[in-house]
Design a protein around this motif. Structure first.
Motif, short mmCIF file in Angstrom:
data_model
loop_
_atom_site.label_atom_id
_atom_site.label_comp_id
_atom_site.label_asym_id
_atom_site.label_seq_id
_atom_site.Cartn_x
_atom_site.Cartn_y
_atom_site.Cartn_z
N TYR A 1 -4.27 113.09 -69.55
CA TYR A 1 -4.93 112.32 -68.48
C TYR A 1 -4.90 110.83 -68.81
N ALA A 2 -5.22 110.47 -70.06
CA ALA A 2 -5.23 109.05 -70.46
C ALA A 2 -3.84 108.45 -70.32
N THR A 3 -2.81 109.21 -70.70
CA THR A 3 -1.44 108.72 -70.58
C THR A 3 -1.07 108.49 -69.12
N LYS A 4 -1.41 109.45 -68.27
CA LYS A 4 -1.10 109.33 -66.85
C LYS A 4 -1.83 108.15 -66.22
N ARG A 5 -3.09 107.96 -66.57
CA ARG A 5 -3.84 106.84 -66.00
C ARG A 5 -3.19 105.51 -66.37
N THR A 6 -2.81 105.36 -67.64
CA THR A 6 -2.18 104.11 -68.08
C THR A 6 -0.89 103.87 -67.31
N LYS A 7 -0.04 104.89 -67.22
CA LYS A 7 1.24 104.75 -66.53
C LYS A 7 1.04 104.47 -65.04
N ASP A 8 0.11 105.19 -64.41
CA ASP A 8 -0.10 105.00 -62.96
C ASP A 8 -0.54 103.58 -62.64
N HIS A 9 -1.48 103.05 -63.41
CA HIS A 9 -1.94 101.68 -63.14
C HIS A 9 -0.82 100.68 -63.35
N LEU A 10 -0.03 100.87 -64.42
CA LEU A 10 1.06 99.94 -64.68
C LEU A 10 2.15 100.03 -63.62
N LEU A 11 2.43 101.23 -63.15
CA LEU A 11 3.45 101.39 -62.11
C LEU A 11 3.00 100.73 -60.80
N ARG A 12 1.73 100.92 -60.44
CA ARG A 12 1.24 100.29 -59.22
C ARG A 12 1.24 98.77 -59.37
N PHE A 13 0.85 98.30 -60.56
CA PHE A 13 0.87 96.86 -60.82
C PHE A 13 2.28 96.31 -60.64
N THR A 14 3.26 96.97 -61.24
CA THR A 14 4.63 96.46 -61.22
C THR A 14 5.18 96.45 -59.80
N ARG A 15 4.88 97.48 -59.03
CA ARG A 15 5.36 97.52 -57.64
C ARG A 15 4.76 96.37 -56.83
N LEU A 16 3.46 96.11 -57.03
CA LEU A 16 2.82 95.00 -56.32
C LEU A 16 3.37 93.66 -56.80
N TYR A 17 3.64 93.54 -58.08
CA TYR A 17 4.21 92.30 -58.62
C TYR A 17 5.54 91.98 -57.94
N ASP A 18 6.40 93.01 -57.85
CA ASP A 18 7.70 92.79 -57.20
C ASP A 18 7.52 92.38 -55.74
N GLN A 19 6.56 92.97 -55.06
CA GLN A 19 6.34 92.64 -53.65
C GLN A 19 5.79 91.22 -53.48
N VAL A 20 4.89 90.81 -54.35
CA VAL A 20 4.34 89.46 -54.25
C VAL A 20 5.44 88.43 -54.53
N ARG A 21 6.25 88.69 -55.52
CA ARG A 21 7.34 87.75 -55.83
C ARG A 21 8.30 87.62 -54.65
N ALA A 22 8.57 88.75 -53.99
CA ALA A 22 9.48 88.73 -52.84
C ALA A 22 8.78 88.30 -51.55
N GLU A 23 7.43 88.14 -51.64
CA GLU A 23 6.61 87.82 -50.46
C GLU A 23 6.88 88.83 -49.33
N ASP A 24 6.96 90.11 -49.74
CA ASP A 24 7.20 91.20 -48.80
C ASP A 24 6.26 92.35 -49.18
N ILE A 25 5.04 92.31 -48.67
CA ILE A 25 4.01 93.25 -49.08
C ILE A 25 4.08 94.51 -48.21
N ASP A 26 4.13 95.65 -48.88
CA ASP A 26 4.04 96.95 -48.21
C ASP A 26 2.56 97.23 -47.98
N GLU A 27 2.06 96.89 -46.79
CA GLU A 27 0.61 96.96 -46.55
C GLU A 27 0.05 98.38 -46.67
#
Length: 530
Positions: free
Chosen positions: A482-508
């Motif tokens: 569970y701890a491993t999954k939580r860490t990965k899930d938060h980082l994956l969501r962070f990275t996806r949002l980071y890419d969207q903000v950089r591209a200024e193309d947010i998947d609402e």
């Protein structure tokens, strides 16, 4: 007459942020529900009882931001009420099942009465707002509530990313202001983990004191004149108090301390594992996974499955004896210290709050008895808080503490070893990226609403990934997956949002789903990273 010295009890109430709206029920959410029923409600009974009896006591309590948010989250409050109803249903079934079984039947009545009290006080007395119930005690002047880092991040391992450290501290301060309507004076450093770079951040946040393990002060420079029994001022200004290991060991250790007494209730022997899954029914998850129900009929009887029955009166007698012993030991300790110091010593005894009630079932009764004995049955010491001690004793040695934690072997080993070291390159990259985008958009006169939301959610995901609880669970092997999954899930969501903000193309829709899942810190200021 002035006392020989002081004792500061500090209870650290914290749980990792576990909230899963995507499921109807989620097993790890039980960590919160068990703590409410077994620790937070019993502590409120004790502390409000002492205050109502006009007992002049003082105690310090950490309520971490994740815990405060979970306790006030409508979804989790609703689910706790459902958990409580199921527990009551099982307790009533136990009254019928144990008819004619003597001591077990008496214990079944005890558990039913206790759960009825939990239900009444949750719904009627405190109306589901336990944070408000603790805040009322602070307003009455009997406890001081302090803060922690925003998500209990292990701060020394963020040292190379000062913006991440600053965000953990300042967002926690802001959360405390919103929750309690005042500024916090003290902070519990997560895992009591310290490096010298924290001093200046704490000073800027106007946090006046924190607690270190004893070697953090004893190995400081210069050597402390009064060991750990008087606070020291760090070069940047905040005061450091040292943890007293002698008193901690007596209360904390299951091997050497009070909780291992054979009169006390055994934590692990639970009807959730003893009785049939058919009988337990709705008390178990839908897939029939066995779990703790909180109904336990046996006392500590060695390390075998063969346990003797629990006797509640024996346990309360042991709690009374241990409370008296702890009082006497502290009085003797402080008397000895005062003979060798020309200032009044302070013994600081910090504990995880969940020890009292959850792990050590009789812990709240011990605490109640000890406080009453300490106030009325001795004159050697006075109960105080670190804040109050600093107000009354404002001249102290200046000392640079050394890096330390209260973990095994005293440094970072628990949170940084072969089991969990893989997380840190990813956490560090995320912290670097969060700072990068915060600085880019901080300079803009007006940030687009979707970008603003995405930056706020990025900060949430980073903060939640940084929780020291995940590395700890990976190290101990408890809920490792569970701890491993939580860490990965938060980082994956962070990275996806980071890419969207950089591209200024947010998947609402994706952003909205993230906000729905992880809604901690609704007023989070992402500019703290800039």
């Amino acid at each position: 007459m002035a006392p020989n010295g002081y004792l500061a009890l500090v209870l650290h109430a914290h749980l990792p942020y576990v909230r899963h709206p995507e499921y109807d029920e989620f097993l790890e959410e039980d960590w919160l529900y068990e703590a409410i029923a077994e620790t937070y409600l019993p502590l409120l009974w004790v502390l409000h009882g002492l205050a109502d009896d006009d007992v002049p006591f003082s105690l310090t309590l950490t309520l971490t931001p994740p815990l405060c948010h979970m306790l006030r989250d409508p979804l989790l409050q609703e689910r706790y009420a459902r958990y409580l109803d199921r527990s009551l249903e099982l307790a009533r079934k136990e009254i019928v099942r144990t008819e004619g079984q003597g001591q077990i039947h008496d214990l079944a009545h005890f558990y039913l009465g206790r759960l009825v009290q939990c239900h009444r006080d949750w719904h009627e007395r405190w109306k589901g707002d336990l944070v408000g119930a603790f805040a009322a005690l602070q307003e009455r002047g009997v406890i001081e509530i302090i803060t922690c880092a925003a998500t209990h991040g292990f701060l020394p391992l963020m040292e190379n990313f000062p913006e991440a450290v600053r965000a953990q501290i300042f967002l926690a301060r802001d959360h405390y202001r919103e929750t309690f309507g005042r500024d916090p004076r003290g902070i519990w450093l997560p895992e009591c983990a310290y490096t010298s770079s924290l001093d200046q951040v704490l000073q800027e946040a106007n946090l006046r004191w924190f607690i270190l393990d004893s070697h953090g002060i004893m190995f400081g420079h210069p050597r402390p004149r009064y060991a750990i029994y008087s606070p020291v001022f760090t070069p940047a200004g905040p005061a450091a108090f040292g943890r007293d290991r002698e008193s901690s060991r007596q209360v904390w250790s299951a091997e050497e301390g009070y909780p291992g007494d054979p009169a006390y209730r055994d934590f692990y022997r639970d009807i959730g594992f003893d009785l049939s899954t058919e009988y337990l029914g709705a008390a178990l998850p839908a897939d029939g996974t066995r779990k703790f129900t909180g109904i336990k009929y046996h006392r500590i009887t060695g390390r075998t499955a063969d346990k003797e029955l629990y006797h509640r009166d024996w346990a309360l007698g042991a709690a009374d004896h241990h409370a008296g012993h702890f009082m006497g030991a502290r009085a003797a300790q402080i008397h000895h210290l005062r003979e060798n110091m020309n200032v009044p010593p302070i013994v600081v005894s910090p504990f995880d709050a969940e020890l009292f009630g959850h792990w050590w079932f009789e812990g709240p009764e011990f605490l109640n008895l000890f406080i009453r004995k300490a106030v009325y049955d001795q004159q050697a010491f006075t109960l105080t808080t670190p804040s109050r001690y600093l107000e009354e004793n404002n001249t102290h040695q200046m000392l640079a503490p050394t890096a330390s934690s209260w973990g095994h072997k005293g440094y970072w080993e628990v949170w940084l070893d072969d089991s969990n070291s893989w997380i840190y390159p990813h956490l560090h990259m995320a912290a670097k990226r969060m700072t990068e985008l915060a600085r880019v958009h901080w300079a803009e006169e007006e940030v687009a609403p979707l970008i603003e939301r995405a930056l706020r959610q990025m900060a949430r995901e980073l903060l939640l990934a940084q929780s020291s609880d995940w590395a700890f669970l990976m190290k101990t092997g408890t809920a490792k997956n569970y701890a491993t999954k939580r860490t990965k899930d938060h980082l994956l969501r962070f990275t996806r949002l980071y890419d969207q903000v950089r591209a200024e193309d947010i998947d609402e829709p994706f952003l909205a789903n993230c906000e729905w899942r992880d809604n901690i810190f609704p007023k989070l200021d992402w500019r703290q990273y800039a």
